[in-house]
Structure formats: C-alpha cells, structure tokens
Design a protein around this motif. Sequence first.
Motif, PDB file in Angstrom:
ATOM      1  N   ALA A 217       0.834  -1.202   0.000  1.00 40.20           N
ATOM      2  CA  ALA A 217       0.000   0.000   0.000  1.00 40.20           C
ATOM      3  C   ALA A 217       0.870   1.254   0.000  1.00 40.20           C
ATOM      4  O   ALA A 217       0.584   2.232  -0.709  1.00 40.20           O
ATOM      5  N   ALA A 218       1.948   1.237   0.793  1.00 39.11           N
ATOM      6  CA  ALA A 218       2.863   2.377   0.852  1.00 39.11           C
ATOM      7  C   ALA A 218       3.532   2.621  -0.498  1.00 39.11           C
ATOM      8  O   ALA A 218       3.727   3.765  -0.920  1.00 39.11           O
ATOM      9  N   LEU A 219       3.887   1.541  -1.176  1.00 37.05           N
ATOM     10  CA  LEU A 219       4.536   1.662  -2.474  1.00 37.05           C
ATOM     11  C   LEU A 219       3.601   2.279  -3.510  1.00 37.05           C
ATOM     12  O   LEU A 219       3.952   3.228  -4.215  1.00 37.05           O
ATOM     13  N   TYR A 220       2.378   1.747  -3.591  1.00 36.43           N
ATOM     14  CA  TYR A 220       1.474   2.146  -4.673  1.00 36.43           C
ATOM     15  C   TYR A 220       0.669   3.402  -4.370  1.00 36.43           C
ATOM     16  O   TYR A 220       0.111   4.008  -5.293  1.00 36.43           O
ATOM     17  N   PHE A 335      -3.005 -10.488  -0.890  1.00 28.03           N
ATOM     18  CA  PHE A 335      -2.899  -9.324  -0.007  1.00 28.03           C
ATOM     19  C   PHE A 335      -2.039  -8.220  -0.616  1.00 28.03           C
ATOM     20  O   PHE A 335      -2.197  -7.048  -0.254  1.00 28.03           O
ATOM     21  N   ALA A 336      -1.155  -8.584  -1.543  1.00 25.48           N
ATOM     22  CA  ALA A 336      -0.423  -7.548  -2.270  1.00 25.48           C
ATOM     23  C   ALA A 336      -1.395  -6.740  -3.125  1.00 25.48           C
ATOM     24  O   ALA A 336      -1.324  -5.501  -3.178  1.00 25.48           O
ATOM     25  N   ASN A 337      -2.326  -7.432  -3.793  1.00 24.59           N
ATOM     26  CA  ASN A 337      -3.318  -6.727  -4.593  1.00 24.59           C
ATOM     27  C   ASN A 337      -4.259  -5.904  -3.717  1.00 24.59           C
ATOM     28  O   ASN A 337      -4.691  -4.815  -4.101  1.00 24.59           O
ATOM     29  N   LEU A 338      -4.572  -6.424  -2.532  1.00 24.47           N
ATOM     30  CA  LEU A 338      -5.375  -5.638  -1.593  1.00 24.47           C
ATOM     31  C   LEU A 338      -4.610  -4.381  -1.182  1.00 24.47           C
ATOM     32  O   LEU A 338      -5.180  -3.282  -1.096  1.00 24.47           O
ATOM     33  N   GLY A 339      -3.305  -4.531  -0.945  1.00 23.76           N
ATOM     34  CA  GLY A 339      -2.477  -3.390  -0.608  1.00 23.76           C
ATOM     35  C   GLY A 339      -2.438  -2.359  -1.726  1.00 23.76           C
ATOM     36  O   GLY A 339      -2.503  -1.148  -1.474  1.00 23.76           O
ATOM     37  N   THR A 341      -4.756  -1.833  -3.895  1.00 23.71           N
ATOM     38  CA  THR A 341      -6.068  -1.183  -3.906  1.00 23.71           C
ATOM     39  C   THR A 341      -6.163  -0.126  -2.803  1.00 23.71           C
ATOM     40  O   THR A 341      -6.611   1.009  -3.044  1.00 23.71           O
ATOM     41  N   LEU A 342      -5.741  -0.491  -1.590  1.00 25.85           N
ATOM     42  CA  LEU A 342      -5.781   0.452  -0.472  1.00 25.85           C
ATOM     43  C   LEU A 342      -4.869   1.652  -0.730  1.00 25.85           C
ATOM     44  O   LEU A 342      -5.248   2.803  -0.486  1.00 25.85           O
ATOM     45  N   GLY A 343      -3.665   1.365  -1.202  1.00 25.90           N
ATOM     46  CA  GLY A 343      -2.704   2.434  -1.441  1.00 25.90           C
ATOM     47  C   GLY A 343      -3.166   3.398  -2.512  1.00 25.90           C
ATOM     48  O   GLY A 343      -3.078   4.628  -2.348  1.00 25.90           O
ATOM     49  N   THR A 344      -3.680   2.866  -3.610  1.00 30.18           N
ATOM     50  CA  THR A 344      -4.160   3.717  -4.693  1.00 30.18           C
ATOM     51  C   THR A 344      -5.322   4.590  -4.221  1.00 30.18           C
ATOM     52  O   THR A 344      -5.411   5.769  -4.570  1.00 30.18           O
TER      53      THR A 344
END
Length: 398
Positions: A217-220, A335-339, A341-344
């Motif tokens: 999430a922090a990355l994206y 969970f990477a894809n969830l991250g 989504t959250l980050g974006t």
Amino acid sequence: MQTNKSFFTFLIALGVFGIVNTEFGVVGILPQISERFQISASQAGLLVSMFALIIALSGPFMTLLFSSINRKKILSGVLAVFAISNLISAFAPTFTALLLSRLLPAVLHPVYFSVAFAAAASSVPKEQSTNAVAKVFMGLTVGMVLGIPVTSFIGDQFSLEAAFLFSSGINTLALFGIAAFVPSLPVQGKLTYGRQLRILAKPQLWLNVTTACFILAALYSVYSYFAEYLKTVTGMNGETVSFMLVLFGVSGIIGNLQTAKYLSKDMVKTTVFYPIVLVGMYLLIFCLGRYSIPMIAIVLVWGAVFTGGLIISQTWLTSEAREAPEFANSLFVSFANLGVTLGTALGGWFLSHMGTHQITWSGILFLLIAFLCIGLKIKLFDLKEDKNLFVKKSPNVQ
C-alpha cells in the motif's frame, strides 16, 4: 546444470512478465479503449480494478484447488489461458465482451505466481532460493514498469488490436518455452487442504501478512501517481516522464537483485530497515520534488528501493509458512493486490483533497503501520537459529 536452471528461471520470469503485462499493460491503452467503445475513463478503469479485485478474492482458494497438479502443467495451462484471453480481447466487439475476457485470467493469475515462486525457490539449494525468486521478480518489475509504456507505444503507433496481440504473443512465447525446455515438475509430498489451511492459525503469519499488505500500500499510494506528480509538481513534459519511467524500471531491476543479497545475509534486519529507508525516500521526494535535477537522482534510487519492497514483502510473508509455500505465495499475491487497492485509494484521496505534492504522506502513513507490525513480530516472537523463522516466546523468557 546451472545454465539449465538459469534458463528455467528466465522462462518462468518471462511468463510473469506476460501475465503482469496483461494486468497492468491495459493502463497504457485506456484512452483508446474509451474512444473505441464510447465509454468514460472510469468505466474503462474497470478493466484494471476488477482484475485486481478478482485476484485478491480468488488467490488462496484457486491455489488450494490446483495444489496437487504437476507444476509444469499449471504454468503451461495458465499461460495458454492468458494467451487466448488476450487474443479474444484484441477482437472483442463490445466493452462487456472485453471485460468478460479478462475474468478467467484474473482468477488464474495468483495460481501462476504461487507456483512460479515455489518452483524457482525449489530449483536451487535453500541458500540460493531468495536469489532465484528475485530473478522471477524481475519479470514482475519489467511487466509493471515497462509493460505500460511499451503497450501504450504499440497502441499509439499501430492499433488497439496490436497492443493486445503483443501481450498474447509474450504469453505464447513463454508457454512454448516452458513446454519445450522445463522438465516435469510433479508435486513432492502432496499436502492436504487441511495441512495447508493450518498455517492460517499462526498469529505470526498474520502479522507478516499485514506487514506485506501495508508495504505494498505504501509503495502504490505514491507510485500510482508517479506520472501525475512529475508533471504537476516537478513540471516535466510527457516525453521526460516516459524517460523517467524507463529509468525507474532499469533501476528497479538492479535494486531487486541487490535486495535479494541483503535478504540472504539477514532477512530480519533487511525487513526492519526497509520502511525506514522508504520513509527517507518519500521525505526527499516531498522536499526536493519540485526540482528536476534532484528528482532525476531521486527516481534513480527510488526505483531500486521500490522493487526491493516487493521481494522483501514476499520473503517476509512466506518465511512463516515454509510448510505450505504455494499457499503462502497465494496469500502474498492476494494481499499484495489488496495493498495496491488500499494504497491507490488513499493516495488518490490525498491527491484530490490535499494536492499532488502531499501524496508522499499517504505512503509514510502506511509505512508507519507496517513498521509497527514488524516491531510487534519481533517483540512477541523469538528467532530460531536460521534467523529466518520465529517461534512464540516462552513465558520464562525475560
């Protein structure tokens, strides 16, 4: 023999590139899709958001379903589905048909990744497994960073159909390579569904899952608005932004391999220091992002730090589930894809409510949460001798 293993890893990474390009490459041709089917940009964006959502929801379940099948058959079968899907997408008569053509590949996306990481790691001695996984991650890095501008270029210079056929061709090439040169990969010591699901009862695993999710999430939260930031804040034109994307990607490949070396030496220290380094990077972007020359240097380092976070997250999560590596990898993909989504979403909120220059603070917020999870993991669990696995602290431990 080593050459064969390297070529084997390259073919798997090529498949990863083809799959990631199918997922993210469409971002570069969304304007053409909107124009072709007379739909809004937000409607066209469903091609990306629906794909990611399906991955997040289906990952662990689909990996369990295919866990007893020969890994070579899985890799080949998934690539065949992606190749056919892109072929159908190229000639889809309506937007609905285009959207539906991406549903099945999205379901199988995490299956390929889970098997790919596990197959690469098991093809080499344990001490070299992180480097093998890093090479597979190169396909992910190239697909995410270079796939979008390449697909966009093909769509602009040739046609929308050609852009989809490019993705189909990459998947087909990887399919033939794996079918011809990769040996049979039967499942050794088949695990029951119950034994694989048992890892979900480990509290330390969930701390690792949460860490991985928030690092992504922090990355994206910042990278998703990379081009917007460079145009609005730094004042770069379109051609320069495209060059910066390429610079970011090349740096990312180097950073990926270097991070793997750090992880091999000490996974825990590398994971602990990563959020600190990325916070420092975001602070530099916030302070110097208005200036072109410093920003070029920052992007060069940022690309390396960015891709390092991908392999750190994957290694940290799967270190707590080595008894079920493919299922653990599926958790990472989901969970990477969830991250993402959250980050974006949060990055977009910061951008619309506080201005483009402020989006780095969304990434810092996620990193603080990730660092807290890492700290809790270290505080609550002791290290075993291999410095990679944790065990619950004994009540007698002071």
